[in-house]
Design a protein around this motif. Structure first.
Motif, PDB file in Angstrom:
ATOM      1  N   GLY A  46      54.793  26.943  38.101  1.00  0.00           N
ATOM      2  CA  GLY A  46      54.167  28.154  37.593  1.00  0.00           C
ATOM      3  C   GLY A  46      53.277  27.891  36.401  1.00  0.00           C
ATOM      4  O   GLY A  46      52.968  26.749  36.063  1.00  0.00           O
ATOM      5  N   PHE A  47      52.907  28.966  35.744  1.00  0.00           N
ATOM      6  CA  PHE A  47      51.981  28.892  34.618  1.00  0.00           C
ATOM      7  C   PHE A  47      52.656  29.129  33.268  1.00  0.00           C
ATOM      8  O   PHE A  47      51.978  29.186  32.253  1.00  0.00           O
ATOM      9  CB  PHE A  47      50.832  29.892  34.806  1.00  0.00           C
ATOM     10  CG  PHE A  47      49.840  29.454  35.854  1.00  0.00           C
ATOM     11  CD1 PHE A  47      48.759  28.667  35.499  1.00  0.00           C
ATOM     12  CD2 PHE A  47      50.003  29.809  37.173  1.00  0.00           C
ATOM     13  CE1 PHE A  47      47.844  28.250  36.442  1.00  0.00           C
ATOM     14  CE2 PHE A  47      49.095  29.402  38.135  1.00  0.00           C
ATOM     15  CZ  PHE A  47      48.008  28.619  37.768  1.00  0.00           C
ATOM     16  N   ALA A  48      53.976  29.267  33.224  1.00  0.00           N
ATOM     17  CA  ALA A  48      54.656  29.478  31.945  1.00  0.00           C
ATOM     18  C   ALA A  48      54.575  28.231  31.069  1.00  0.00           C
ATOM     19  O   ALA A  48      54.547  28.330  29.851  1.00  0.00           O
ATOM     20  CB  ALA A  48      56.111  29.877  32.168  1.00  0.00           C
ATOM     21  N   ALA A  49      54.536  27.057  31.686  1.00  0.00           N
ATOM     22  CA  ALA A  49      54.349  25.796  30.955  1.00  0.00           C
ATOM     23  C   ALA A  49      52.972  25.258  31.306  1.00  0.00           C
ATOM     24  O   ALA A  49      52.544  25.328  32.459  1.00  0.00           O
ATOM     25  CB  ALA A  49      55.424  24.790  31.355  1.00  0.00           C
ATOM     26  N   SER A 139      46.797  32.890  31.031  1.00  0.00           N
ATOM     27  CA  SER A 139      46.483  34.247  31.493  1.00  0.00           C
ATOM     28  C   SER A 139      47.175  34.576  32.812  1.00  0.00           C
ATOM     29  O   SER A 139      47.371  35.748  33.129  1.00  0.00           O
ATOM     30  CB  SER A 139      44.967  34.412  31.641  1.00  0.00           C
ATOM     31  OG  SER A 139      44.422  33.394  32.474  1.00  0.00           O
ATOM     32  N   TRP A 140      47.582  33.585  33.580  1.00  0.00           N
ATOM     33  CA  TRP A 140      48.298  33.821  34.828  1.00  0.00           C
ATOM     34  C   TRP A 140      49.785  34.103  34.600  1.00  0.00           C
ATOM     35  O   TRP A 140      50.504  34.474  35.521  1.00  0.00           O
ATOM     36  CB  TRP A 140      48.157  32.609  35.755  1.00  0.00           C
ATOM     37  CG  TRP A 140      46.753  32.404  36.252  1.00  0.00           C
ATOM     38  CD1 TRP A 140      45.855  31.478  35.821  1.00  0.00           C
ATOM     39  CD2 TRP A 140      46.093  33.136  37.276  1.00  0.00           C
ATOM     40  NE1 TRP A 140      44.686  31.579  36.505  1.00  0.00           N
ATOM     41  CE2 TRP A 140      44.802  32.610  37.420  1.00  0.00           C
ATOM     42  CE3 TRP A 140      46.461  34.205  38.098  1.00  0.00           C
ATOM     43  CZ2 TRP A 140      43.880  33.091  38.332  1.00  0.00           C
ATOM     44  CZ3 TRP A 140      45.538  34.692  39.012  1.00  0.00           C
ATOM     45  CH2 TRP A 140      44.266  34.136  39.123  1.00  0.00           C
ATOM     46  N   ASN A 141      50.265  33.915  33.394  1.00  0.00           N
ATOM     47  CA  ASN A 141      51.680  34.121  33.067  1.00  0.00           C
ATOM     48  C   ASN A 141      51.919  35.590  32.696  1.00  0.00           C
ATOM     49  O   ASN A 141      52.204  35.922  31.555  1.00  0.00           O
ATOM     50  CB  ASN A 141      52.090  33.180  31.922  1.00  0.00           C
ATOM     51  CG  ASN A 141      53.561  33.280  31.567  1.00  0.00           C
ATOM     52  OD1 ASN A 141      54.326  34.008  32.189  1.00  0.00           O
ATOM     53  ND2 ASN A 141      53.953  32.559  30.541  1.00  0.00           N
ATOM     54  N   GLU A 142      51.817  36.459  33.672  1.00  0.00           N
ATOM     55  CA  GLU A 142      51.919  37.900  33.435  1.00  0.00           C
ATOM     56  C   GLU A 142      53.279  38.307  32.888  1.00  0.00           C
ATOM     57  O   GLU A 142      53.367  39.187  32.026  1.00  0.00           O
ATOM     58  CB  GLU A 142      51.589  38.657  34.717  1.00  0.00           C
ATOM     59  CG  GLU A 142      50.141  38.474  35.140  1.00  0.00           C
ATOM     60  CD  GLU A 142      49.824  39.089  36.490  1.00  0.00           C
ATOM     61  OE1 GLU A 142      50.695  39.799  37.064  1.00  0.00           O
ATOM     62  OE2 GLU A 142      48.706  38.861  36.975  1.00  0.00           O
ATOM     63  N   GLU A 143      54.338  37.675  33.354  1.00  0.00           N
ATOM     64  CA  GLU A 143      55.675  38.020  32.871  1.00  0.00           C
ATOM     65  C   GLU A 143      55.809  37.690  31.377  1.00  0.00           C
ATOM     66  O   GLU A 143      56.359  38.466  30.600  1.00  0.00           O
ATOM     67  CB  GLU A 143      56.745  37.293  33.678  1.00  0.00           C
ATOM     68  CG  GLU A 143      58.138  37.762  33.372  1.00  0.00           C
ATOM     69  CD  GLU A 143      59.157  37.245  34.368  1.00  0.00           C
ATOM     70  OE1 GLU A 143      60.214  37.880  34.467  1.00  0.00           O
ATOM     71  OE2 GLU A 143      58.903  36.234  35.042  1.00  0.00           O
TER      72      GLU A 143
END
Length: 179
Positions: A46-49, A139-143
């Motif tokens: 994902g994008f969180a990291a 910006s992809w880390n909506e959560e």
């Protein structure tokens, strides 16, 4: 869960699901494998990291050495997450600003652990003379963006298309909160 709810639970005056399932404690060298496992999940899924491949022990060692505060969420099942606050920039002009980050195992997200970590990191930041905390995220880390807004962070800027992961360009959203 509001900051007051989190503070109330953390001080032992109330009970939340997160408080019952896990405790916040200082990170130790023995937590290296668990912390890397959690972070590396987000690196490859994902994008969180920001990392796009697994990191090694040096990542953990750097946090242990350089963070103002570094905690894990411990439970009977093991480490469920971790969070830290570190210097925003390595110059005395920014001594009152800290940078926060936290990661919770996917199956334990939205159960209050991130809120507990955030409250603990803010409390410790205040004791170190920090009056402003910053977070930045893809910006992809909506959560992650929703989590920070829910906890009083506001948008402070955007760096457009500065990253690329999984073949997708992304912006970095800067957020901050006075503490």
């Amino acid at each position: 869960m509001t900051e007051a709810d989190v503070r109330h639970a953390h001080e032992g005056k109330g009970v939340t699901a997160a408080h019952e399932q896990g405790t916040i404690r200082q990170a130790h060298e023995k937590d290296c494998g668990a912390v890397l496992s959690i972070f590396n999940h987000y690196a490859v899924h994902g994008f969180a990291a920001y990392a796009d491949k697994p990191v090694r022990e040096r990542y953990f060692t750097g946090l242990l050495k350089n963070a103002y505060a570094f905690y894990v969420v411990d439970s009977p099942e093991g480490v469920l997450g971790f969070g830290f606050v570190k210097p925003f920039l390595p110059f005395s002009a920014f001594a009152t600003t800290g940078e926060l980050s936290y990661f919770i195992m996917p199956e334990y997200v939205n159960q209050g652990f991130g809120s507990l970590l955030l409250y603990r990191l803010i409390r410790d930041s205040r004791t170190k003379g920090i009056s402003m905390v910053v977070a930045h995220m893809a910006s992809w880390n909506e959560e992650g963006i929703r989590f920070h807004r829910k906890h009083g962070f506001y948008d402070a800027g955007r760096l457009k298309k500065v990253g690329k992961k999984f073949g997708e360009p992304f912006d970095i959203l800067l957020m901050q909160k006075a503490i």
